[in-house]
Design an enzyme around this catalytic site. Structure first.
Site, PDB file in Angstrom:
ATOM      1  N   HIS A 135      28.616  69.958 -50.014  1.00 22.73           N
ATOM      2  CA  HIS A 135      28.780  68.508 -50.073  1.00 22.73           C
ATOM      3  C   HIS A 135      30.192  68.084 -49.682  1.00 22.73           C
ATOM      4  O   HIS A 135      31.143  68.891 -49.703  1.00 22.73           O
ATOM      5  CB  HIS A 135      28.445  67.986 -51.470  1.00 22.73           C
ATOM      6  CG  HIS A 135      29.383  68.479 -52.539  1.00 22.73           C
ATOM      7  ND1 HIS A 135      30.662  67.979 -52.711  1.00 22.73           N
ATOM      8  CD2 HIS A 135      29.218  69.428 -53.490  1.00 22.73           C
ATOM      9  CE1 HIS A 135      31.243  68.589 -53.722  1.00 22.73           C
ATOM     10  NE2 HIS A 135      30.392  69.483 -54.211  1.00 22.73           N
ATOM     11  N   GLU A 161      24.864  73.302 -58.900  1.00 28.45           N
ATOM     12  CA  GLU A 161      26.103  74.060 -59.045  1.00 28.45           C
ATOM     13  C   GLU A 161      26.105  74.866 -60.338  1.00 28.45           C
ATOM     14  O   GLU A 161      25.331  74.608 -61.261  1.00 28.45           O
ATOM     15  CB  GLU A 161      27.293  73.083 -59.005  1.00 28.45           C
ATOM     16  CG  GLU A 161      28.684  73.703 -59.148  1.00 28.45           C
ATOM     17  CD  GLU A 161      29.038  74.739 -58.080  1.00 28.45           C
ATOM     18  OE1 GLU A 161      28.351  75.779 -58.015  1.00 28.45           O
ATOM     19  OE2 GLU A 161      30.016  74.517 -57.341  1.00 28.45           O
TER      20      GLU A 161
END
Length: 204
Positions: A22, A93
């Site tokens: 990202h 994550e």
């Protein structure tokens, strides 16, 4: 991103995974561990994500997978692939637990010698748990064909890459993964169908 080199054994339906971290957030910029927290992209991070679009538009993707975290989904959308995206919970994550929002230097001041790849996080995921979680999307990805985009994160992206090639999770410590970069995982079918890292941490 540099011109994609020819890889032996790669036909039009051969599996190639575009692993995309990202764009920048305030916490990624300052080095704060960001797991479950929904920290938005900065203006620069949004620009990074949009800059991916011209390169990714040249690729016909058979599948687009993204972490459930907003920063990954926003990067996917700004990069032009939001309409194709499927959320994959296992791409989230690392769960940093009590270390969420903290910098490594702060953790090391309290726990000298700490290494996330061997010690994990207090109240969060252990390396064994992350390794097992990475193995699930690895197995799913190996059932696919064509070009697959995977939008995710820094630590877990590194975990996914080393498990893809069959290395222990601790090998992830030797890789760096910057925001809004494109890495490539694939299969070298010319040499026994060996999983490979074709390219790593490449900017557009």
């Amino acid at each position: 991103m540099p011109h994609q080199p020819h890889v032996p054994g790669h036909g039009k339906d051969a599996l190639r995974i575009f692993l995309i971290r990202h764009g920048q957030t305030e916490w990624s910029q300052s080095g704060r561990h960001t797991g479950r927290s929904e920290i938005p992209l900065t203006a620069a991070g949004e620009q990074m994500a949009r800059a991916l679009a011209p390169t990714l538009a040249q690729v016909a993707f058979s599948h687009v997978l993204t972490s459930p975290r907003q920063r990954a989904r926003d990067t996917c959308a700004l990069a032009g692939l939001g309409a194709l995206a499927q959320v994959e919970p296992d791409l989230a994550e690392w769960d940093y637990g009590d270390d969420e929002g903290r910098r490594s230097v702060e953790i090391l001041a309290e726990r000298p010698g700490w290494n996330i790849w061997t010690d994990g996080c207090l109240g969060g995921e252990s390396p064994a748990q992350v390794s097992a979680r990475a193995d699930r999307p690895v197995q799913r990805l190996r059932t696919l064909s064509g070009n697959v985009a995977v939008f995710g994160h820094g630590h877990f992206g590194r975990a996914l890459a080393v498990r893809w090639v069959g290395l222990p999770l601790t090998a992830g410590a030797s890789l760096l993964l910057d925001p809004a970069t494109v890495s490539m995982l694939g299969i070298d079918s010319a040499h026994g169908a060996i999983p490979v890292i074709e390219r790593w941490n490449a900017p557009v």
